[in-house]
Motif scaffolding. Structure first.
Motif, PDB file in Angstrom:
ATOM      1  N   VAL A 157       7.910  21.072   6.342  1.00  0.00           N
ATOM      2  CA  VAL A 157       8.497  21.032   7.705  1.00  0.00           C
ATOM      3  C   VAL A 157       9.887  20.121   7.503  1.00  0.00           C
ATOM      4  O   VAL A 157      10.582  20.098   8.581  1.00  0.00           O
ATOM      5  N   GLY A 158      10.314  19.694   6.664  1.00  0.00           N
ATOM      6  CA  GLY A 158      11.249  18.920   6.381  1.00  0.00           C
ATOM      7  C   GLY A 158      11.056  17.389   6.297  1.00  0.00           C
ATOM      8  O   GLY A 158       9.916  17.105   6.562  1.00  0.00           O
ATOM      9  N   GLY A 159      12.052  16.556   6.009  1.00  0.00           N
ATOM     10  CA  GLY A 159      11.786  15.179   5.561  1.00  0.00           C
ATOM     11  C   GLY A 159      11.252  14.303   6.893  1.00  0.00           C
ATOM     12  O   GLY A 159      11.805  14.727   8.157  1.00  0.00           O
ATOM     13  N   ALA A 160      10.572  13.287   6.807  1.00  0.00           N
ATOM     14  CA  ALA A 160       9.871  12.426   7.822  1.00  0.00           C
ATOM     15  C   ALA A 160      10.997  11.831   8.678  1.00  0.00           C
ATOM     16  O   ALA A 160      12.327  11.478   7.940  1.00  0.00           O
ATOM     17  N   CYS A 161      11.107  11.689   9.696  1.00  0.00           N
ATOM     18  CA  CYS A 161      12.130  11.319  10.727  1.00  0.00           C
ATOM     19  C   CYS A 161      12.481   9.803  10.266  1.00  0.00           C
ATOM     20  O   CYS A 161      11.539   9.184  10.218  1.00  0.00           O
ATOM     21  N   SER A 162      13.878   9.293  10.342  1.00  0.00           N
ATOM     22  CA  SER A 162      14.157   8.081  10.362  1.00  0.00           C
ATOM     23  C   SER A 162      15.524   7.566  10.859  1.00  0.00           C
ATOM     24  O   SER A 162      16.387   8.081  10.665  1.00  0.00           O
ATOM     25  N   ARG A 163      15.194   6.446  11.656  1.00  0.00           N
ATOM     26  CA  ARG A 163      16.341   5.691  12.336  1.00  0.00           C
ATOM     27  C   ARG A 163      15.978   4.190  12.039  1.00  0.00           C
ATOM     28  O   ARG A 163      14.806   3.977  12.239  1.00  0.00           O
ATOM     29  N   PRO A 164      16.861   3.441  11.696  1.00  0.00           N
ATOM     30  CA  PRO A 164      16.637   1.802  11.839  1.00  0.00           C
ATOM     31  C   PRO A 164      15.956   1.505  12.833  1.00  0.00           C
ATOM     32  O   PRO A 164      14.851   0.718  12.662  1.00  0.00           O
ATOM     33  N   ALA A 165      16.199   1.700  13.960  1.00  0.00           N
ATOM     34  CA  ALA A 165      15.419   1.001  14.871  1.00  0.00           C
ATOM     35  C   ALA A 165      14.156   1.629  15.199  1.00  0.00           C
ATOM     36  O   ALA A 165      13.004   0.897  15.645  1.00  0.00           O
ATOM     37  N   GLY A 166      14.180   2.910  15.112  1.00  0.00           N
ATOM     38  CA  GLY A 166      12.760   3.519  15.296  1.00  0.00           C
ATOM     39  C   GLY A 166      11.715   3.364  14.139  1.00  0.00           C
ATOM     40  O   GLY A 166      10.556   3.293  14.445  1.00  0.00           O
ATOM     41  N   ASP A 167      12.244   3.129  12.688  1.00  0.00           N
ATOM     42  CA  ASP A 167      11.292   2.778  11.826  1.00  0.00           C
ATOM     43  C   ASP A 167      10.864   1.508  11.971  1.00  0.00           C
ATOM     44  O   ASP A 167       9.577   1.200  11.639  1.00  0.00           O
ATOM     45  N   MET A 168      11.579   0.424  12.607  1.00  0.00           N
ATOM     46  CA  MET A 168      10.910  -0.828  12.834  1.00  0.00           C
ATOM     47  C   MET A 168       9.889  -0.680  13.810  1.00  0.00           C
ATOM     48  O   MET A 168       8.949  -1.441  13.603  1.00  0.00           O
ATOM     49  N   VAL A 169       9.998   0.116  14.935  1.00  0.00           N
ATOM     50  CA  VAL A 169       8.867   0.373  15.960  1.00  0.00           C
ATOM     51  C   VAL A 169       8.055   1.028  15.114  1.00  0.00           C
ATOM     52  O   VAL A 169       6.590   0.402  15.536  1.00  0.00           O
ATOM     53  N   ARG A 170       7.962   1.980  14.481  1.00  0.00           N
ATOM     54  CA  ARG A 170       6.937   2.726  13.813  1.00  0.00           C
ATOM     55  C   ARG A 170       5.987   1.848  12.844  1.00  0.00           C
ATOM     56  O   ARG A 170       4.658   1.715  12.875  1.00  0.00           O
ATOM     57  N   HIS A 171       6.569   1.049  12.301  1.00  0.00           N
ATOM     58  CA  HIS A 171       5.799   0.168  11.397  1.00  0.00           C
ATOM     59  C   HIS A 171       5.093  -1.097  12.086  1.00  0.00           C
ATOM     60  O   HIS A 171       3.958  -1.303  12.010  1.00  0.00           O
ATOM     61  N   ARG A 172       5.578  -1.419  13.232  1.00  0.00           N
ATOM     62  CA  ARG A 172       4.781  -2.475  14.187  1.00  0.00           C
ATOM     63  C   ARG A 172       3.647  -1.794  14.844  1.00  0.00           C
ATOM     64  O   ARG A 172       2.698  -2.239  14.944  1.00  0.00           O
ATOM     65  N   LEU A 173       3.873  -0.543  15.318  1.00  0.00           N
ATOM     66  CA  LEU A 173       3.062   0.159  16.111  1.00  0.00           C
ATOM     67  C   LEU A 173       1.905   0.473  14.965  1.00  0.00           C
ATOM     68  O   LEU A 173       0.517   0.400  15.421  1.00  0.00           O
ATOM     69  N   ALA A 174       2.062   0.789  13.841  1.00  0.00           N
ATOM     70  CA  ALA A 174       0.992   0.955  12.984  1.00  0.00           C
ATOM     71  C   ALA A 174       0.135  -0.246  12.379  1.00  0.00           C
ATOM     72  O   ALA A 174      -0.866  -0.201  12.362  1.00  0.00           O
ATOM     73  N   ALA A 175       0.959  -1.414  12.448  1.00  0.00           N
ATOM     74  CA  ALA A 175       0.211  -2.509  12.113  1.00  0.00           C
ATOM     75  C   ALA A 175      -0.528  -2.921  13.425  1.00  0.00           C
ATOM     76  O   ALA A 175      -1.636  -3.437  13.035  1.00  0.00           O
ATOM     77  N   ARG A 176      -0.219  -2.546  14.423  1.00  0.00           N
ATOM     78  CA  ARG A 176      -1.153  -3.040  15.660  1.00  0.00           C
ATOM     79  C   ARG A 176      -2.185  -2.250  15.856  1.00  0.00           C
ATOM     80  O   ARG A 176      -3.481  -2.531  15.921  1.00  0.00           O
ATOM     81  N   LEU A 177      -1.837  -0.856  15.660  1.00  0.00           N
ATOM     82  CA  LEU A 177      -3.202   0.186  15.956  1.00  0.00           C
ATOM     83  C   LEU A 177      -4.120   0.354  14.805  1.00  0.00           C
ATOM     84  O   LEU A 177      -5.272   0.472  14.880  1.00  0.00           O
ATOM     85  N   ILE A 178      -3.491   0.314  13.419  1.00  0.00           N
ATOM     86  CA  ILE A 178      -4.314   0.304  12.337  1.00  0.00           C
ATOM     87  C   ILE A 178      -4.676  -0.812  11.477  1.00  0.00           C
ATOM     88  O   ILE A 178      -5.784  -1.218  11.267  1.00  0.00           O
ATOM     89  N   GLY A 179      -3.705  -1.752  11.044  1.00  0.00           N
ATOM     90  CA  GLY A 179      -3.811  -2.744  10.383  1.00  0.00           C
ATOM     91  C   GLY A 179      -2.499  -3.242   9.634  1.00  0.00           C
ATOM     92  O   GLY A 179      -1.313  -2.404   9.779  1.00  0.00           O
ATOM     93  N   PRO A 180      -2.360  -4.415   9.046  1.00  0.00           N
ATOM     94  CA  PRO A 180      -1.205  -4.926   8.751  1.00  0.00           C
ATOM     95  C   PRO A 180      -0.533  -3.898   7.578  1.00  0.00           C
ATOM     96  O   PRO A 180       0.661  -4.254   7.291  1.00  0.00           O
ATOM     97  N   ASP A 181      -1.199  -3.443   6.609  1.00  0.00           N
ATOM     98  CA  ASP A 181      -0.921  -2.655   5.680  1.00  0.00           C
ATOM     99  C   ASP A 181      -0.532  -0.967   5.881  1.00  0.00           C
ATOM    100  O   ASP A 181      -0.118  -0.308   5.033  1.00  0.00           O
TER     101      ASP A 181
END
Length: 338
Positions: A157-181
């Motif tokens: 389907v093509g490379g995963a989406c990436s923009r600096p601001a969005g990347d910071m948010v997706r990392h924080r969202l993953a940490a909150r919903l799933i775990g720190p790693d």
């Protein structure tokens, strides 16, 4: 006893010494034609062949299992792999228990019985091998395979989406919903939900962050994917696709062979998103302090098919925590913008 050839794919690490005064050395143990083959781990050179009927377990019930090729022989072999130990004992017991007076009858019974065991092994051993590999896989190995699966999805389907601001948010969202790693990847295509990959990696499509979608809905899909993964290990699913030979390579070498998961991304995309049991999903919503009703309504706006998620919403009468700020939500929604 050529039926034993069906066991030739079963190998295990072990330790072997040639004589009582010799040092133990690392070896690979495998099956030959009615023999147990001991091969040097470093040079891949066969060191010895033991006749299976003559093999003796020196310490029944103890680990590591210790074997000798005969009662008065100084050679010693130690094995800790449960699958190999079980296979040796089953074959040896069958041979010993079926020694009739007639040599002709004896040979027929041994061959027939071992053939049956080998046939059963083709059904039982591969699934057990893959379950064992999934159960003992360390986090780093799971993460590596998760990244391989993500790469296969990106091929489709093509490379995963990436923009600096969005990347910071997706990392924080993953940490909150799933775990720190944990990590979250956004693919530039609709997935109609989220999928948990091996390791703490979850993928979503651009449809769950599209305009008009609420952050609670996106979070709901991510949480639901964790509940599905808890019931059906994505690592095991990947190994089933890779097959028993690739799984054995993972157990002995620490990694899957190149190309073992080729095409797996397309298979995942063609499979429908699995829905977990309401009780399991609600537990994830409660721990994340998120209301389950917005997610439920995204599945069925009428609420009829998702009544359990609505009525048992852990925050039906209490205020849940915001999933994301407005600024962060906009940054995540724009992650696939060019």
């Amino acid at each position: 006893m050529t039926a034993l050839n069906k066991y030739q794919r079963l190998e295990a690490a072990g330790s072997w010494r040639e004589a009582p005064e010799a040092d133990l050395r690392d070896v690979i143990v495998s099956f030959g034609d009615a023999t147990l083959i001991v091969t040097d781990l470093k040079s891949d050179t066969p060191l010895t062949h033991w006749s299976l009927p003559a093999v003796i377990r020196l310490n029944p019930g103890k680990m590591p299992a210790r074997y000798a090729p005969g009662r008065n022989d100084g050679e010693l072999l130690e094995i800790e792999d449960d699958l190999m130990i079980s296979a040796i004992e089953k074959i040896h017991n069958v041979i010993e228990a079926n020694r009739p007076p007639s040599r002709r009858l004896r040979n027929w019974i041994v061959v027939a019985t071992i053939g049956a065991i080998a046939f059963a092994a083709t059904i039982w051993v591969p699934p057990a091998l893959m379950r064992h590999a999934a159960d003992i896989a360390p986090p780093a190995q799971r993460s590596e395979i998760g990244r391989i699966v993500l790469a296969e999805l990106e091929k489709a389907v093509g490379g995963a989406c990436s923009r600096p601001a969005g990347d910071m948010v997706r990392h924080r969202l993953a940490a909150r919903l799933i775990g720190p790693d944990a990590d979250l990847a956004v693919l530039p295509t609709p997935l109609k939900g989220a999928r948990r990959l091996p390791g703490p990696l979850t993928v979503i499509g651009n449809d769950v962050i599209a305009e008009g979608v609420e952050p609670e809905v996106t979070a709901g899909h991510i949480l639901a994917a964790q509940a599905v993964a808890a019931a059906s290990d994505p690592m095991l699913d990947a190994l089933r696709y890779a097959g028993p030979r690739a799984t054995f390579h993972l157990l002995t070498k620490g990694s899957l062979p190149a190309g073992a998961l080729s095409g797996y991304g397309e298979k995942l995309l063609s499979d429908p998103i699995v829905q977990a049991e309401d009780e399991a999903v609600l537990g994830y919503f409660a721990r994340a302090s998120i209301s389950s009703e917005p997610y439920a309504r995204s599945l069925d706006p009428t609420g009829e098919a998702v009544l359990g998620l609505i009525e048992a919403d852990p925050f039906r009468t209490a205020a849940p925590k915001p999933v994301l700020s407005t600024r962060d939500w906009v940054a995540l929604q724009e992650i696939c913008d060019q």
